[in-house]
Design an enzyme around this catalytic site. Structure first.
Site, PDB file in Angstrom:
ATOM      1  N   THR A   1      69.693  32.167 103.105  1.00 35.95           N
ATOM      2  CA  THR A   1      70.729  33.079 103.590  1.00 35.95           C
ATOM      3  C   THR A   1      70.233  33.996 104.698  1.00 35.95           C
ATOM      4  O   THR A   1      70.996  34.356 105.604  1.00 35.95           O
ATOM      5  CB  THR A   1      71.248  33.929 102.399  1.00 35.95           C
ATOM      6  OG1 THR A   1      71.828  33.036 101.453  1.00 35.95           O
ATOM      7  CG2 THR A   1      72.280  34.938 102.831  1.00 35.95           C
TER       8      THR A   1
ATOM      9  N   ASP B   1      69.443  25.284 103.140  1.00 36.87           N
ATOM     10  CA  ASP B   1      69.844  26.089 101.988  1.00 36.87           C
ATOM     11  C   ASP B   1      68.864  25.658 100.902  1.00 36.87           C
ATOM     12  O   ASP B   1      68.597  24.460 100.740  1.00 36.87           O
ATOM     13  CB  ASP B   1      71.290  25.733 101.588  1.00 36.87           C
ATOM     14  CG  ASP B   1      71.795  26.615 100.459  1.00 36.87           C
ATOM     15  OD1 ASP B   1      71.155  26.616  99.393  1.00 36.87           O
ATOM     16  OD2 ASP B   1      72.810  27.301 100.646  1.00 36.87           O
ATOM     17  N   SER B   2      68.318  26.589 100.152  1.00 32.80           N
ATOM     18  CA  SER B   2      67.232  26.198  99.250  1.00 32.80           C
ATOM     19  C   SER B   2      67.695  25.266  98.131  1.00 32.80           C
ATOM     20  O   SER B   2      66.871  24.646  97.464  1.00 32.80           O
ATOM     21  CB  SER B   2      66.527  27.428  98.680  1.00 32.80           C
ATOM     22  OG  SER B   2      67.315  28.071  97.727  1.00 32.80           O
ATOM     23  N   SER B   3      69.001  25.143  97.935  1.00 27.16           N
ATOM     24  CA  SER B   3      69.485  24.178  96.944  1.00 27.16           C
ATOM     25  C   SER B   3      69.169  22.750  97.386  1.00 27.16           C
ATOM     26  O   SER B   3      69.157  21.825  96.565  1.00 27.16           O
ATOM     27  CB  SER B   3      71.001  24.304  96.767  1.00 27.16           C
ATOM     28  OG  SER B   3      71.316  25.615  96.415  1.00 27.16           O
TER      29      SER B   3
ATOM     30  N   THR C   1      67.107  32.114  98.274  1.00 20.43           N
ATOM     31  CA  THR C   1      66.760  32.720  96.983  1.00 20.43           C
ATOM     32  C   THR C   1      67.022  31.783  95.800  1.00 20.43           C
ATOM     33  O   THR C   1      66.396  31.934  94.758  1.00 20.43           O
ATOM     34  CB  THR C   1      67.561  34.020  96.769  1.00 20.43           C
ATOM     35  OG1 THR C   1      68.953  33.716  96.879  1.00 20.43           O
ATOM     36  CG2 THR C   1      67.182  35.078  97.781  1.00 20.43           C
ATOM     37  N   ASP C   2      67.950  30.833  95.983  1.00 16.65           N
ATOM     38  CA  ASP C   2      68.364  30.022  94.826  1.00 16.65           C
ATOM     39  C   ASP C   2      67.206  29.286  94.154  1.00 16.65           C
ATOM     40  O   ASP C   2      67.132  29.223  92.936  1.00 16.65           O
ATOM     41  CB  ASP C   2      69.443  29.009  95.243  1.00 16.65           C
ATOM     42  CG  ASP C   2      70.770  29.703  95.550  1.00 16.65           C
ATOM     43  OD1 ASP C   2      70.912  30.887  95.186  1.00 16.65           O
ATOM     44  OD2 ASP C   2      71.653  29.060  96.157  1.00 16.65           O
TER      45      ASP C   2
HETATM   46  N1  LIG Z   1      70.502  34.082  99.049  1.00 16.54           N
HETATM   47  C1  LIG Z   1      70.224  32.827  99.332  1.00 16.54           C
HETATM   48  O1  LIG Z   1      69.310  32.576 100.069  1.00 16.54           O
HETATM   49  C2  LIG Z   1      71.069  31.751  98.676  1.00 16.54           C
HETATM   50  C3  LIG Z   1      71.131  30.458  99.423  1.00 16.54           C
HETATM   51  N2  LIG Z   1      72.137  29.602  98.862  1.00 16.54           N
HETATM   52  C4  LIG Z   1      69.815  29.687  99.384  1.00 16.54           C
HETATM   53  O2  LIG Z   1      69.191  29.637  98.364  1.00 16.54           O
HETATM   54  O3  LIG Z   1      69.421  29.120 100.376  1.00 16.54           O
END
Ligand SMILES: NC(=O)C[C@H](N)C(=O)O
Length: 637
Positions: A74, A145-147, A177-178
């Site tokens: 993000t 996106d970390s997902s 963050t995910d």
């Molecule tokens: N806050 C984030 O970074 C969430 C985002 N969907 C990720 O993990 O890439």
């Protein structure tokens, strides 16, 4: 004389190290590095007067270098069709416009771009401790996106750190963050014998938005990575630095997104940045940093729930599954009235699947207080202590990939605390200095009563005491100080650590001891010198070799300078000096200030024995296992 007086001091220290009063936690001073501008950079700086700018206000501010690897998340996203997605090639441009994250004037005044490259080099404003943190951003393509991240992405990050390890003081990984807790955990295991900080961070709101947490998170991570030798993979978020393999994402909608339920933060960034040095993992090895990118993907997480069927468990444990993290109830319990379930688990462990028992609770550890927990041990499960699911899973993946190990050795490793991911047995916890009579006797004689004053005395006293012990190679004294809770990587008022002193004096055994008990080869004193520089200067061959084995290296600037140094040694026929510099990693073909290398200079001065010696050294030197042969050519080199 000095020896005997110090022996008295040693026995005094040892005798007085008994606990007397509980005076609270030890919070030792940080081994902040004093990174001064190296002569090469200073020369480069002084020669860059072509640009018409104001004179530098602080030309000798220490510089540190941090590599920022931007993987996505993000922090660097923008809105498209009302959904957030990463935006390529925009991050550095945007940072350049933010004065808290980039000081363009300093970059111009010091010709920073000429030295470090213009495309992705940035510099923070002067820190409170008078440091300049210069950072380079390496942006991945595509940003993720970390997902979307997989174990291959972890490997890529690990390899990039390994490739750039010697050129930077610390590393910051920008990450979504995910799955940040998974990546942080995995990297903590993959990075073996780590000596420098690796800090993951990101944000909940993109840095491009007016109100966001990305700027603070990036700034905090950079300041810590550039100023403190914390040899750990960490995660920095919302003013706190955590051990990476202890965190879990607990909030999708708050800036305070992470929690480290079983371990207090390693540092807090409030008015001051305070490092909790008692918690920081200390280096304890003389092995060199390396990254293991091999990971086993046949692993999984299985969460017990009331009524889970034996068929579900059986299906989950089928080949190719090799390792499972079983999330059980409370302190590691499972139904002891479900023989069908327990049989499935036993069958799997008997056939070689490693199953780790961890708790579903956010906080706490598994134990065998209940029969419902003991039945799992009987079924062949390994207790995972207070590991997070992320840590347990990535540890399993890392350990199972060690094909050189037998199954039993892998199981043993899983039960061990490898990187501070689980609570070690606290029985026999170390004494901290503030508990010792030594400090308290001094405090009493100085009429000191409050904790802060006591800590100030302790922090002022122990580093010079350890340095004094190092001067005479007194391992016992150092051991006594360590047992009192002294942090052996702390330096004296000049930032000189016991390892610096031992390296100067050539006390090989003590160097070995210090490296195994928390000393860092990356410590720099007030003059920017490392223990390796000291050992080279005082010609302690074996110490140089040991430090090199542990990963010590000359800095980019020192490698630059080495050419001139080698040439002057060649002229004076200083074979010993040439050999030591070569052992320290200097390039024997490096040219000096007049464009000639040491062999050419030796030839010009008719120093045949020096030429022969250098050629011999060169032919001995191997790179990646290949022996490089050099033959004299009439025109020189
Ligand atoms: N806050 C984030 O970074 C969430 C985002 N969907 C990720 O993990 O890439």
């Amino acid at each position: 004389m000095a020896d005997s007086s110090f022996n008295n001091l040693t026995s005094l220290a040892r005798a007085l190290s008994q606990p007397l009063l509980d005076l609270g936690e030890s919070t030792e001073v940080s081994p902040t590095r004093s990174i001064q501008l190296h002569p090469t950079r200073r020369r480069q700086l002084s020669s860059c007067n072509s640009i018409d700018v104001e004179p530098l206000t602080s030309p000798t501010a220490a510089e540190a270098r941090v590599l920022v690897i931007n993987t996505g998340g993000t922090i660097g996203m923008t809105l498209h069709d009302n959904v957030l997605a990463p935006k390529a090639n925009a991050f550095v441009k945007s940072l350049r416009k933010l004065p808290i994250l980039h000081d363009e004037l300093y970059a111009q005044q010091t010709c920073m771009y000429e030295y470090y490259g213009s495309e992705n080099s940035l510099v923070l404003p002067l820190s409170k401790d008078n440091k300049r943190i210069i950072y380079n951003v390496l942006e991945y393509s595509p940003l993720l996106d970390s997902s979307n991240m997989t174990t291959d992405d972890w490997g890529r990050i690990g390899k990039d750190i390994e490739k750039n390890y010697e050129s930077y003081d610390g590393f910051v990984i920008l990450h979504g963050t995910d799955t940040m807790a998974y990546t942080a955990s995995a990297l903590s295991f993959m990075c073996e014998h780590l000596g420098k900080p690796i800090i993951l961070t990101g944000s909940q709101v993109p840095i491009y938005e007016m109100r966001n947490d990305g700027r603070d998170n990036l700034l905090g991570a950079l300041l810590i990575a550039g100023q403190f030798v914390i040899p750990e993979v960490c995660l920095y978020f919302y003013n706190k630095l955590y051990r990476g393999n202890r965190v879990t994402k607990v909030d999708a909608g708050s800036f305070n997104a992470f929690s480290s339920p079983n371990l207090a933060p390693l540092a807090t960034a409030e008015v001051d940045i305070t490092i909790n040095w008692d918690t920081v993992w200390r280096a304890n090895t003389t092995a060199k940093f390396q990254v293991r990118t091999e990971l086993n993907r046949n692993v999984g997480l299985l969460r017990l729930f009331p009524g889970i069927t034996a068929a579900t468990v059986r299906a989950f444990l089928q080949p190719p599954m090799e390792g499972v993290v079983l999330e059980t109830y409370g302190s590691g319990n499972a139904p002891d009235n479900r023989s069908d379930l327990l049989e499935e688990l036993k069958k799997a462990t008997d056939s070689g699947v490693i199953i780790i028992n961890i708790t579903q609770c956010l906080r706490g550890t598994v134990s065998t207080s209940y029969n419902t927990g003991k039945v799992l041990i009987d079924a062949g499960l390994i207790a995972g202590g207070d590991m997070t699911p992320e840590a347990a899973l990535s540890k399993l993946s890392y350990v199972l990939a060690k094909t050189e190990l037998e199954l039993d050795a892998k199981k043993k490793m899983m039960a061990q605390n490898l990187r501070g991911e689980m609570n070690a047995d606290l029985a026999g916890a170390k004494l901290v200095l503030s508990d010792s009579r030594f400090i308290q006797v001094i405090a009493k004689s100085l009429s000191i009563s409050c904790k802060e004053e006591l800590e100030a005395i302790r922090d002022a006293l122990t580093p010079p005491l350890a340095c004094a012990a190092a001067k005479i190679g007194d391992i016992e004294a150092i051991e006594a100080l360590k047992d009192m809770g002294s942090n052996l990587c702390l330096g004296d008022y000049d930032g000189r650590t016991p390892l610096h002193i031992a390296a100067c004096e050539g006390h090989l055994k003590l160097v070995q001891y210090l490296l195994s008990h928390g000393a860092t080869v990356y410590a720099k004193d007030r003059y920017g010198d490392t223990p390796l520089c000291n050992a080279v200067r005082f010609r302690h061959r074996e110490v140089v070799k040991l430090l090199r084995k542990t990963g010590a290296h000359l800095s980019r600037d020192e490698l630059e300078e080495a050419g001139t140094e080698l040439c002057s040694m060649a002229v004076s026929g200083d074979l010993e000096g040439l050999e030591i510099w070569s052992l320290a990693g200097a390039d024997l073909k490096k040219t000096g200030y007049d464009g000639r290398n040491a062999i050419q200079v030796a030839q010009a001065y008719g120093k045949k024995e020096v030429v022969a010696f250098l050629l011999q050294l060169l032919s001995r030197k191997s790179k990646n296992g290949e022996v490089i042969e050099f033959t004299a050519t009439p025109g020189g080199y």
